[in-house]
Each structure stands twice: as C-alpha cells, then as structure tokens.
Write a protein that holds these residues in place. Structure first.
Motif, PDB file in Angstrom:
ATOM      1  N   GLY B 281      -7.291   4.531  45.280  1.00 55.81           N
ATOM      2  CA  GLY B 281      -7.326   5.207  46.607  1.00 55.81           C
ATOM      3  C   GLY B 281      -6.276   6.290  46.873  1.00 55.81           C
ATOM      4  N   HIS B 282      -5.201   6.168  46.660  1.00 59.22           N
ATOM      5  CA  HIS B 282      -4.304   7.292  47.018  1.00 59.22           C
ATOM      6  C   HIS B 282      -4.575   8.693  45.987  1.00 59.22           C
ATOM      7  CE1 HIS B 282      -0.629   9.535  47.266  1.00 59.22           C
ATOM      8  NE2 HIS B 282      -0.168   9.408  46.277  1.00 59.22           N
ATOM      9  N   THR B 285      -7.905  10.175  47.390  1.00 63.93           N
ATOM     10  CA  THR B 285      -7.566  10.707  48.647  1.00 63.93           C
ATOM     11  C   THR B 285      -6.755  11.901  48.565  1.00 63.93           C
ATOM     12  OG1 THR B 285      -6.090   9.023  49.413  1.00 63.93           O
ATOM     13  CG2 THR B 285      -8.444   8.819  49.662  1.00 63.93           C
ATOM     14  N   GLU B 286      -5.959  12.259  47.601  1.00 67.52           N
ATOM     15  CA  GLU B 286      -5.098  13.393  47.353  1.00 67.52           C
ATOM     16  C   GLU B 286      -6.132  14.777  47.311  1.00 67.52           C
ATOM     17  OE1 GLU B 286      -2.052  12.501  48.715  1.00 67.52           O
ATOM     18  OE2 GLU B 286      -1.085  13.858  47.337  1.00 67.52           O
ATOM     19  N   VAL B 287      -7.206  14.374  47.097  1.00 65.70           N
ATOM     20  CA  VAL B 287      -8.179  15.498  46.669  1.00 65.70           C
ATOM     21  C   VAL B 287      -8.973  16.098  48.050  1.00 65.70           C
ATOM     22  CG1 VAL B 287     -10.200  16.414  45.427  1.00 65.70           C
ATOM     23  CG2 VAL B 287      -8.428  14.624  44.449  1.00 65.70           C
ATOM     24  N   PRO B 288      -8.831  17.160  48.476  1.00 66.06           N
ATOM     25  CA  PRO B 288      -9.573  17.455  49.888  1.00 66.06           C
ATOM     26  C   PRO B 288     -11.011  17.472  49.797  1.00 66.06           C
ATOM     27  CG  PRO B 288      -7.642  19.254  49.279  1.00 66.06           C
ATOM     28  CD  PRO B 288      -7.815  18.133  48.009  1.00 66.06           C
ATOM     29  N   ALA B 290     -12.422  14.180  49.431  1.00 67.47           N
ATOM     30  CA  ALA B 290     -12.728  12.934  48.985  1.00 67.47           C
ATOM     31  C   ALA B 290     -13.654  12.347  49.978  1.00 67.47           C
ATOM     32  CB  ALA B 290     -11.699  12.494  48.802  1.00 67.47           C
ATOM     33  N   SER B 291     -13.370  12.373  51.158  1.00 71.83           N
ATOM     34  CA  SER B 291     -14.451  11.399  51.945  1.00 71.83           C
ATOM     35  C   SER B 291     -15.929  11.575  51.738  1.00 71.83           C
ATOM     36  CB  SER B 291     -13.974  11.695  53.340  1.00 71.83           C
ATOM     37  OG  SER B 291     -14.234  13.131  53.735  1.00 71.83           O
TER      38      SER B 291
END
Lengths: 410, 410
Positions: B281-282, B285-288, B290-291
């Motif tokens: 997950g980390h 979610t470092e990737v802009p 990702a949501s």
C-alpha cells in the motif's frame, strides 16, 4: 593529528554503488568527540591510490582506507600502500591458514586468487576480520598511520566497532567524551530545537550534534568538563522537550518505541489509514515481533472501503467528507470495534498534489485515536511539503498520538 | 581531461548531512558516457579549499564544486577560488539587482549578508540559478576549468541539468553517447543479468551500466558505434528479459508502472497484506493519483483480522495455517469480493527473525492474485535476507504478479 578517509572503488564513481562508509566513520568519530577532516573517493588505480597516500603521509594523519582488499586483479590497496611506504608485499602464512579454515568450515574450496587476501605490506599489523574473509591491516609511515579495512559496508562498520578505539589511541587522537546522551525526537523543527536548547541552564556543559532524518531528529549531547552540570542539563533537556523525546536509545525507531509503550500496557493496536496509504503499517511491521501488538491495518483509500471495512456511516462521508474530524473518528472507532484491539489510530488527509480545495487544502489531515476511554481527534495542516514527506509526517504524528494515549493512561 | 568533484561543508564531515551531490554528478556523467575521476569532501576552511584547488589545477581537470556559496561567514568558496586562481573577488551589480528583484517578488527584504551572493572571482562567468538565490560561476585557470554550484541538493541537480552539457563541451570532454536505453528490472539477480546479456548477439554494440537498488536493477545501455546493431541488440534484450522489464522510462517506479498497467485496462485494485505489513500500500500510494485505482489495502496481521476483515474461513486457518496457499487464495478472493475491485493481490509469509518452522521456514511466502478469471497463487522461499529485504522482495513480487495478470488479459 587529522583524520582522512579514503574510499576506493570504480563502482563508487560510476554511480553504481553509493559511498556510505565515510558517513559511518564520521558518525563513529562524532560519538567520540573527534572530527573527520576530509573524504576522498578514488578509482581502482594503482598510481592514483599510491600517490594520494604519499601526499597524505606528509602531515600527521590517521588515514582510514576502505575497499580494494578483495581477491581480484583490480584490488590494489595492498600494493599501493606498500609502494607509498616503500616496502614489499609479503604473504602471511598464519593468515593463509586461517582463510583455509574459514572456507573449509563452509564446505567450500579456497580459489588460488584468494591467497592474495593473506598478502600485506611488510611490517603491517593484521586487523582481524570476524565478519568476512579479507582481514584489514595497519602500519605507521612517518608521522602518519594507515589503516585499511574491507569496503563491504557491513564488514567495514563491524571492523570499526572492533578496532577504531585502538587505532585512535595509538595515533594519539584524544577522544574527549564517550558518554554521549542520545535523544530521538519527533515534533520539533531543527531551528526551534537549537534556540530552545541554547536557553537552558548549564547549556555550556555540553557539546551538541544533531542528525536530522526528516521528520525526526537525533540529538546527541556530550559532556564538556563538569559531569554534574552535564547531568543537570540532561534533566533540563528532558523537561524542555517532554514527549517530543520518543527514545533515549542510540539505536531505535519511533515505531519500535511506540510498540514497546503499548506492549508495556498489554495493549493491542489496530490502524485505519487513508492518506498515509499503508506507511504506518509498514513502519510498525519493520519491527521484529510487531505481530504481538498489531492486529490489523485497514488502508481504506476509497469511500466505499471506509464504509465496507470500517463501518463509517454514509451520512458522515456525505455531510462532512472523507477528510474530516468526524470521518477520522469513525474510522478509528470502527477499526477498533471490528478488530477487538485495545486502541486504534486513524488518518485521513489530502496528500496531494491534486485533491485540495479552498476549505481543505493539500496538507490538511486529521488523526484520531480511539481507546476504551473515548476518542481524541487532532487536525493539522502541513504546508510546503510533497506527497512523500506529507505521508511520513502524518505517520509519525499518528505514532506520537498513540504514545500520548499511553501516557494519558497514567 | 579528468573530472573531479569537490563537496564543501563541515556538516558533510560531521555526519550531520550525507553527501549526495557526487552520486548525482556521477549519474549525470554516466548518462553521457563520461566518468567521474575523483570525489573530495572538504571542510569549510579557506586554506584547505584553496590549496586543494591549486593542487587540482596542475593537470587538465574539470573541477565541479558544490557548496560554500551561501551568505554566511563560513562560506568560503568564492574567496578560495579567487585565491587559487590569483585574482580578486568583485561584486557583480547586475546579479545584485537580480537578487533584489528575487526578494521583492517574495515580499522579503534582502539582508546585507546576501549581497555577498553577488560576489565572484574576477573574470568568472556567472551560471544562472533558476532554482534558488545563489548563482554559480565558472572560470578557466591554466589547463583546468572550475565550475562552482550551490550545495543545496535540489538546486545542484537542477543546475547540472541546465549547465553540465555546456561545461563539458567547453572543457573539450567528448560525450560519446547520449541516447542511453533504460530498462527497469525486477526478478533477476545482477550476476545472472550480466551472464544473460553477454551471450546476446550484437552485445558488443553497447556499453552497459547497471544500478542495483535492491530488489530492483536499473540497466542502462548506450550505443557503441553501429546504431543498427544497437537497435537489434535492444530487441534481443527485450526478448531475453521479457516481463522482468517493468519499465523503459528513465524516471519510474515499479508501483507506478503497475498502476498504469491496471489503469489502461480500467481495472481497480484491492490488496490484502500479511507479511508485507502495509508496504505494498505504501509503495502504491507514493504514486500521485493512486486513489483512482487502489480501493483498499487490508493489512490483516492477526488470524482474527483475516477472518473478520477478509472472510478467510476459520477452518482454512486451522487446517493449513495462516502462511499457506489456501489462506493466500482466500485473502485475495475475500478482499476482492468485499471491495468490489476488478483484481486483488494478497501476501502471506514469514518475515522472521522468529516464527519459522521446519515445514515453513523464515522466508516462505505465498502471493495470490484473484481476478474475474480465477485465482493464481505462487509460492516462493527467500533465503538469507533480513526482515526489511524480505518485505521489499515480496512487495515487488506482488507488483510483478499483478503485471502478469494484466498481460494474461491479452
């Protein structure tokens, strides 16, 4: 007596491998109140290494060398030191026997090339390597002392622990204070820290080093003269920094300190993450034995997931939005209820770069801690940091809030 | 013409700040087929800097200097260069005007000390800094060229991008090949990579650099002469490495490439982690952005959490254990079902150091991918790596398995 570090290896200059032994040496020296004077990174080139050594030996210098002690043709350190000092390279039969035993114990045959690892400049003293095959060595030349250690980072660091004190002592380097106090801090900017400390009574009783590793700071204080004044100062430091000190251990992490604090109370932990995206779970599970405390970490990135996995009310999300005090509260309470954990922490915020609004700009975050005694939510706005730093800040804030919860339990 | 890098700053030698500009320079040079010859890290000391420069100017050298250009009293670079070259320091009024404008635009007043940032050795050419206040400068002395850049890592890197090509060209350094091909790899050890590549037809058409960043490798190939043979070689490289290449972009991450692959198919993603503890997950979610793809990541560390949050059957856990093919399968299928995601990935394994058994030693892991087409589980055993590296390996394996799923969709 100045101290110079030479790192040897083509790979360090081609950008293939990053030179890190210099930082380890300067840290180990700092602990002893001694300062590294210069670092040089050199190619695997016989002439380059020999002439740098000759140059450095002109003044009183402790020259610590890493690398170039392997068995291959491009490992020139032994020969270059011998040239610089003006001696021959000779084979040490007892070291050779030791290498044979090392290989036999591992069921391997020693290649002919490895014999070279028992070669040393004449007159050198062997520095035992308990952590690998290539021993190090040291010798005196004029006003200088040369100490050569293997370049493999793990072996270099371990051999410093074994031999550095002795090398410094024999070089006549005064190590002023070995009893450094360490404070690991979160929640104070470095500039504020300096101002705050410099105003403390007895501040002159210590010399200070600070190693920021964002968003944390490792503060090291060493006594300067009066031991009693130093002890008093440490008490003042603890009072002034309070819970911003998460540990006084030299080796530690914020996650490990938080897990210890929870474990001491017999508390289990549940986490619900939104904007931190799994980072809190990752930091906690870097600690061996985390599974005794951490039950679950629900990274609920989507609104539907907040409802389905945590039971956040649809009305809460619709009325207040996913980034709100109310949602943070319901996330923490939901994951605590579903996991049966003693305490739960939740994060929801806007990491950016997109997703901000006027009312809730990028950097807005809410951190909730739910325990048997109720729920506390804290809202913060971080300004001018990127997505990665925002995640790190919020994850550490969540750990700090958990430590605060433990303290409130008295 | 050799190239030497000088980093200036006490903080780099006290272990307070890690010298990283040298690695950036060697990487930028490597891209251009040019090699850095030496690195020196020096104290903020006028005599030390001046004498190192004098020494280096004796042979044809491009000397790149970082740091010591700030407004404070311990910033000596300007004066030391002037001394080494034998000229005076003079103030450049047009640069001073530029600094005034910079401060005014930000609603700040320029302190008197900052005037110093408009000082340069006589005859130096100013190198514009579009990324901060302190400009750099360059000048020729004998057979050498000196180029001074600010030490702030972000500014140093940006100014290299702006000025390095020009500096190399004017120093007569031949940049042989700029059109490097980049392959970002996961799933092949570096030693195997070398052997595999060296057997490819047309291998001699390229020079190779590899930057391992465990557990990944960045492989860079540059043409050597024949462009057609190089193009053919690249085709062979792609064929030989297959899906172990996750990207051919110079700047990229495995998580970003995986999210792109999923997004292209319009697929949403759910994750269920046990041994990786939130790391997947980390990384995602470092990737802009990702949501848009990632819905949820359920880090179910405890058995109860696997049942409560993912619906893993109590019988499965009792019969096969938490670290098993069956549990991995039910974790992936459970998180997919509950989140409504297109595809889900799950990990369960033993990170160690404790928790291993004879049948399932430390390092055992199962990775499951569940999609509308069914579930695939892969079992792997990692040997001889610590907890952190185990987590990283498994997280990247999970990303690789997700990419494989996308490829199977045709």
């Amino acid at each position: 007596m100045r101290i110079v570090f030479l790192a040897i290896g083509d790979e360090l200059l081609r950008g293939e491998s990053r030179e890190g032994n210099g930082a380890v040496l300067s840290d180990r020296l700092g602990t002893r109140g001694v300062r590294l004077d210069q670092v040089r990174v050199l190619r695997d080139d016989f002439e380059t290494i020999a002439s740098a050594l000759q140059d450095l030996c002109r003044t009183p210098t402790l020259i610590v060398v890493s690398g170039g002690l392997g068995p291959t043709d491009d490992d020139f350190t032994r020969a270059a030191v011998a040239r610089a000092v003006g001696v021959e390279v000779v084979r040490d039969e007892s070291v050779l026997d030791g290498l044979r035993v090392w290989y036999q114990a591992r069921g391997r045959t020693m290649a002919e090339a490895n014999h070279r690892q028992a070669d040393f400049p004449q007159g050198a003293e062997v520095l035992a390597n308990l952590h690998g095959t290539a021993p190090g060595f040291t010798l005196i030349h004029g006003a200088a002392r040369i100490a050569c250690l293997p370049g493999v980072p793990r072996e270099f660091a371990a051999m410093l622990d074994d031999h550095l004190d002795d090398l410094l002592q024999r070089s006549g380097v005064a190590t002023l204070h070995r009893h450094e106090a360490t404070f690991r801090l979160f929640g104070i900017p470095e500039s504020d820290l300096q101002v705050l400390l410099s105003r403390l009574p007895h501040w002159s009783a210590a010399t200070m080093r600070s190693l920021p590793s964002w968003p944390e700071i490792r503060l090291m204080l060493a006594p300067r003269g009066d031991a009693e004044a130093f002890a008093t100062l440490l008490t003042h430091v603890r009072g002034a920094l309070g819970t911003r000190i998460y540990s006084e251990r030299r080796e530690d992490t914020h996650a490990a300190a938080t897990l210890r604090a929870l474990a001491v109370r017999g508390a289990t932990l549940a986490v619900a993450e939104s904007c931190t995206g799994g980072l809190i779970g990752h930091l906690l599970t870097e600690v061996p034995g985390a599974s005794a405390t951490l039950l679950v970490d629900a990274v609920t990135y989507a609104d539907d997931a907040k409802r389905e996995f945590l039971g956040v009310a649809a009305g809460t999300l619709a009325t207040h939005g996913a980034v709100s005090e109310q949602t943070a509260r319901e996330m923490a309470e939901g994951v605590r209820y579903r996991s049966g954990a003693t305490v739960a922490v939740a994060t929801t915020g806007i990491a950016g770069p997109a997703g901000g609004t006027d009312a809730k700009p990028v950097g807005t975050v809410f951190v909730a801690v739910a325990g048997p005694d109720g729920t506390v939510v804290r809202g913060v706005r971080y300004v001018g940091i990127d997505r990665s730093r925002f995640k790190l800040s919020v994850a550490h804030l969540a750990l700090a809030e958990l430590r605060s919860w433990v303290l409130r339990q008295g």
